[in-house]
Design an enzyme around this catalytic site. Structure first.
Site, PDB file in Angstrom:
ATOM      1  N   THR A 266       0.880  -1.169   0.000  1.00 55.94           N
ATOM      2  CA  THR A 266       0.000   0.000   0.000  1.00 55.94           C
ATOM      3  C   THR A 266       0.915   1.215   0.000  1.00 55.94           C
ATOM      4  O   THR A 266       2.017   1.148   0.537  1.00 55.94           O
ATOM      5  CB  THR A 266      -0.837  -0.028   1.303  1.00 55.94           C
TER       6      THR A 266
ATOM      7  N   ARG B 165     -14.936  -6.155  -0.054  1.00 57.47           N
ATOM      8  CA  ARG B 165     -14.341  -5.767   1.242  1.00 57.47           C
ATOM      9  C   ARG B 165     -13.641  -4.408   1.109  1.00 57.47           C
ATOM     10  O   ARG B 165     -12.976  -4.131   0.121  1.00 57.47           O
ATOM     11  CB  ARG B 165     -13.324  -6.833   1.658  1.00 57.47           C
ATOM     12  N   VAL B 166     -13.820  -3.576   2.098  1.00 61.62           N
ATOM     13  CA  VAL B 166     -13.134  -2.288   2.114  1.00 61.62           C
ATOM     14  C   VAL B 166     -12.252  -2.242   3.361  1.00 61.62           C
ATOM     15  O   VAL B 166     -12.708  -2.563   4.462  1.00 61.62           O
ATOM     16  CB  VAL B 166     -14.152  -1.120   2.134  1.00 61.62           C
ATOM     17  N   GLY B 167     -11.005  -1.862   3.180  1.00 65.11           N
ATOM     18  CA  GLY B 167     -10.067  -1.801   4.305  1.00 65.11           C
ATOM     19  C   GLY B 167     -10.014  -0.424   4.931  1.00 65.11           C
ATOM     20  O   GLY B 167     -10.935   0.393   4.780  1.00 65.11           O
ATOM     21  N   ASP B 168      -8.931  -0.142   5.625  1.00 65.24           N
ATOM     22  CA  ASP B 168      -8.797   1.139   6.335  1.00 65.24           C
ATOM     23  C   ASP B 168      -8.380   2.292   5.426  1.00 65.24           C
ATOM     24  O   ASP B 168      -8.666   3.458   5.727  1.00 65.24           O
ATOM     25  CB  ASP B 168      -7.745   1.013   7.454  1.00 65.24           C
TER      26      ASP B 168
ATOM     27  N   THR C  82      -0.599   1.665   6.949  1.00 67.14           N
ATOM     28  CA  THR C  82      -0.527   0.462   6.121  1.00 67.14           C
ATOM     29  C   THR C  82      -0.487  -0.762   7.024  1.00 67.14           C
ATOM     30  O   THR C  82       0.162  -0.729   8.075  1.00 67.14           O
ATOM     31  CB  THR C  82       0.698   0.479   5.188  1.00 67.14           C
ATOM     32  N   GLY C  83      -1.184  -1.809   6.628  1.00 66.36           N
ATOM     33  CA  GLY C  83      -1.194  -3.019   7.450  1.00 66.36           C
ATOM     34  C   GLY C  83      -2.553  -3.681   7.410  1.00 66.36           C
ATOM     35  O   GLY C  83      -3.342  -3.425   6.483  1.00 66.36           O
TER      36      GLY C  83
ATOM     37  N   GLY D 152      -5.904  -3.925   7.677  1.00 62.71           N
ATOM     38  CA  GLY D 152      -6.877  -2.843   7.747  1.00 62.71           C
ATOM     39  C   GLY D 152      -7.967  -2.979   8.795  1.00 62.71           C
ATOM     40  O   GLY D 152      -8.373  -1.980   9.394  1.00 62.71           O
TER      41      GLY D 152
HETATM   42  N1  ASP Z   1      -4.275  -1.457   4.896  1.00 66.79           N
HETATM   43  C1  ASP Z   1      -4.572  -2.082   3.631  1.00 66.79           C
HETATM   44  C2  ASP Z   1      -5.925  -2.751   3.720  1.00 66.79           C
HETATM   45  O1  ASP Z   1      -6.234  -3.327   4.755  1.00 66.79           O
HETATM   46  C3  ASP Z   1      -3.540  -3.097   3.191  1.00 66.79           C
HETATM   47  C4  ASP Z   1      -2.081  -2.741   3.399  1.00 66.79           C
HETATM   48  O2  ASP Z   1      -1.769  -1.671   3.883  1.00 66.79           O
HETATM   49  O3  ASP Z   1      -1.220  -3.573   3.044  1.00 66.79           O
HETATM   50  O4  ASP Z   1      -6.624  -2.759   2.753  1.00 66.79           O
END
Ligand code: ASP
Length: 328
Positions: A185, A213-216, A236-237, A239
């Site tokens: 990301t 699906r929607v992340g953070d 990032t991580g 979500g």
């Molecule tokens: N945070 C992002 C999500 O959960 C993925 C990522 O940062 O690698 O969609």
């Protein structure tokens, strides 16, 4: 009395600039994950260091000329989205259905305006769509087909969903049962010469995510936030955990209301509130003084910073993948 009030109002931007210890600052990330061994892979790490360096130079050219933070964030995120190295735009990871669904958001700290898009399938640069939502609509977030259609109506570049594939992701689609993932990301936070903070994030999401699906990343307050009185943050991580802990807003509010130093507050959230099991990842943040933080609880995080010192005019620049930073 009225004159005094007007004078104070006029002096406010000047006071803000005087409190600023660095002329401008740009911090970028290209995703967090288990990439600590990449540091020792000369060939691959050289590619990533060069990409992070280029991203910082693009931002530097804009900020040194007095450009606004949003301009720098957009240009940097566009660069990352066009690079197949990162999980955003071309190179994005795929859903469990073998398709690509992209999320992005941008926020400005001077007026708390924000724009976000979720589940885009055809927009080449999702951050441009997020910016268009912010500037051209009364809304904050558009999702799915409506977001794609809106981007098209704004004249943004439209591509086929398979444009986002790379030889690597095509292989994953062929063999979706095999556990594998892509971290990368992208995000950018900026303090510009005018003393304003901006944050932007763009992603393909998590590997094999349920379609829809929607992340953070597009959630204002979770993956992205900016408030001139707090800080600008891009996460990032994993979500789902970043949403539950409202990480970006949590950090900005600690700085604004508890007056915690940005580094201390960011470390607390990433290493205490989140952990490698529940909330693997990291963030980048910068405050109005130009102090910044880049903590992660994963093996590594592609990241870099560049800032110009007030007075001396000295520019400092460094990039990193694992624990070490490499000064450029
Ligand atoms: N945070 C992002 C999500 O959960 C993925 C990522 O940062 O690698 O969609």
């Amino acid at each position: 009395m009225k004159h005094l009030f007007i004078t104070i109002l006029l002096l406010l931007p000047l006071c803000r600039m005087l409190a600023q210890e660095r002329e401008y600052v740009i911090v970028v990330h290209g995703g967090a994950g288990a990439m600590e061994n990449l540091e020792d892979d000369k060939e691959k790490s050289t590619l990533y260091y060069a990409a992070l360096d280029s991203a910082l130079s693009i931002g530097n050219a804009i900020l040194s000329a007095g450009g606004e933070g949003s301009e720098a964030v957009m240009a940097v995120v566009n660069y990352f989205e066009n690079s197949p190295l990162f999980n955003a735009g071309k190179g994005a990871t795929c859903t469990s259905a073998g398709t690509f669904e992209l999320d992005a958001s941008i926020m400005e700290g001077k007026d708390l305006t924000a724009g976000a898009v979720a589940g885009l399938k055809t927009v080449k640069n999702p951050i441009n769509a997020a910016y268009a939502v912010k500037t051209k609509t009364p809304h904050v977030m558009l999702a799915g087909e409506g977001a794609d259609r809106f981007a098209k109506s704004q004249g943004l570049e439209i591509v086929d969903n398979m444009y986002f594939a790379t030889p690597k992701t095509l292989k994953w689609i062929e063999d979706l049962k095999k556990e594998s993932k892509k971290n990368g990301t992208v995000g950018c936070v900026v303090l510009d010469k005018q003393g304003n903070l901006t944050a932007g994030t763009s992603t393909g999401g998590m590997f094999k995510k349920q379609w829809g699906r929607v992340g953070d990343s597009p959630v204002i307050g979770a993956g992205t936030y900016a408030d001139n009185e707090g800080c600008a943050v891009s996460c990032t991580g994993h979500g789902e955990y970043f949403i539950r802990h409202v990480v970006a807003y949590n950090l900005s509010t600690r700085v604004k209301l508890l007056h915690q130093p940005v580094g201390e507050a960011a470390d607390y959230i990433i290493h205490q509130e989140l952990n490698t099991k529940e909330g693997n990842g990291g963030l980048i943040a910068v405050d109005k003084k130009g102090d910044f933080a880049m903590p992660f609880n994963s093996g590594g995080m592609f990241r870099g910073y560049l800032y110009k010192e007030k007075g001396t005019g000295k520019i400092s620049k460094a990039v990193g993948i694992g624990k070490k930073m490499k000064t450029l």
